[in-house]
Enzyme design. Structure first.
Site, PDB file in Angstrom:
ATOM      1  N   LYS A 181      -0.424  -2.276   9.032  1.00 26.08           N
ATOM      2  CA  LYS A 181      -1.557  -3.022   9.191  1.00 26.08           C
ATOM      3  C   LYS A 181      -1.497  -4.694   9.565  1.00 26.08           C
ATOM      4  O   LYS A 181      -0.136  -5.075   9.515  1.00 26.08           O
ATOM      5  CB  LYS A 181      -2.504  -3.203   7.947  1.00 26.08           C
ATOM      6  CG  LYS A 181      -2.949  -1.793   7.362  1.00 26.08           C
ATOM      7  CD  LYS A 181      -3.786  -1.720   6.249  1.00 26.08           C
ATOM      8  CE  LYS A 181      -4.614  -0.351   6.251  1.00 26.08           C
ATOM      9  NZ  LYS A 181      -5.681  -0.229   5.444  1.00 26.08           N
ATOM     10  N   ARG A 190       0.050   5.479   1.651  1.00 25.73           N
ATOM     11  CA  ARG A 190      -0.668   6.020   2.733  1.00 25.73           C
ATOM     12  C   ARG A 190       0.286   5.295   4.049  1.00 25.73           C
ATOM     13  O   ARG A 190      -0.003   4.325   4.221  1.00 25.73           O
ATOM     14  CB  ARG A 190      -2.043   5.885   2.994  1.00 25.73           C
ATOM     15  CG  ARG A 190      -2.747   6.431   4.080  1.00 25.73           C
ATOM     16  CD  ARG A 190      -4.375   6.341   4.159  1.00 25.73           C
ATOM     17  NE  ARG A 190      -4.911   6.846   5.235  1.00 25.73           N
ATOM     18  CZ  ARG A 190      -5.155   6.222   6.356  1.00 25.73           C
ATOM     19  NH1 ARG A 190      -4.693   5.335   7.024  1.00 25.73           N
ATOM     20  NH2 ARG A 190      -5.682   7.205   7.335  1.00 25.73           N
TER      21      ARG A 190
END
Length: 291
Positions: A221, A255
């Site tokens: 991210k 995840r």
């Protein structure tokens, strides 16, 4: 904290579930459409399971801004992958969607979890879950996906995320979803800037204290890239560090994009916590021989 999810059982008091990501989209954040073709998506899911993933998250529409995708098209993208993976593996399958109609179709195809990044933004989502045997991941985000948002602003990001997750959990329970089928996710980077995501990571224990299994999606991210000044393709080490920080603070489902590295890191975390026996025990276990 023992949960039966799909065809697998997890003891989240001493176990980490690694969730692999398979996006059947042409504009996915990380792989940019590498698994958009049906066969490629199925192959990626099966390979992830072979590498040790406990869970496969299958998505048909990215969270970020982009062109509209109809409900019919989203269903057409995700359900064939779910059906084929469910037929070949007992891995947990989740569908990454914020639409109740897609959730219903995915559950019928074999999904055991709905990963809702809108946090019950669709008013029919809770009832769709309540009428099934599926779990729901309630994720914090602000406003609808796929649209441009104003700059992120919070007075106390952790307090506001916690309040949102508690309220949405109560909403789901009121709609008939059993508490033991609810998972929460603070939504790193979803309508948050890097400082917000870093603070969420530092204070993640305040979210874990809600008492539900906690999922984090930190892989590759932007908060990782901005924290260490790395482009998307160079964020594996930072992602694993962020993942481990979250595990230390109570996350139990992660995840992640790089399955093999993430599984190794998760199993090493379990071993250092004393939750998992070493795969083998050889080093300095043999008596010294006299020569």
């Amino acid at each position: 904290m023992i949960r039966r999810i799909g065809r697998r059982e997890f003891d989240f008091s001493r176990q980490v579930a690694v969730m692999a990501v398979v996006n059947r989209t042409p504009d996915s954040f990380f792989d940019q459409g590498a698994t958009f073709a049906l066969d490629r998506a199925v192959e990626a899911a099966v390979r992830a399971a072979e590498l040790g993933a406990d869970w496969i998250d299958i998505g048909g529409v990215p969270f970020g801004r982009g062109p509209d995708v109809s409900v019919e098209e989203e269903i057409a993208r995700v359900t064939p992958v779910i059906e084929r993976v469910a037929a070949t593996s007992d891995v947990v399958i989740s569908v990454d969607t914020n639409r109740a109609d897609v959730a219903r179709a995915a559950i019928a195809a074999g999904a055991a979890v709905v990963n809702d990044t809108s946090g019950l933004g669709d008013p029919d989502m809770a009832s769709a879950i309540a009428s099934s045997d599926a779990h729901i991941v309630i994720t914090h985000s602000v406003g609808p996906p796929r649209v441009e948002k104003p700059a992120a602003r919070f007075g106390d990001v952790v307090g506001e995320v916690r309040e949102f997750l508690v309220e949405r959990t109560e909403r789901a329970i009121a709609a008939g979803v059993p508490r033991d089928r609810i998972i929460i996710d603070p939504g790193h980077d979803l309508d948050k800037n890097t400082l917000h995501s870093l603070e969420l990571t530092r204070r993640l224990g305040e979210i874990a204290d809600i008492g539900l299994p906690l999922l984090v999606a930190v892989s590759n991210k932007d908060f990782v890239g901005e924290a260490i000044d790395r482009e998307k393709e160079q964020r594996l080490a930072g992602s694993l560090a962020a993942m481990t920080s979250c595990l230390e603070r109570g996350a139990r489902i992660v995840r992640m994009h790089d399955v093999e590295a993430s599984v190794d890191a998760a199993r090493m975390f379990e071993a250092t916590m004393g939750w998992r026996e070493p795969a083998r025990l050889e080093h300095n276990t043999h008596p010294t021989r006299n020569v």
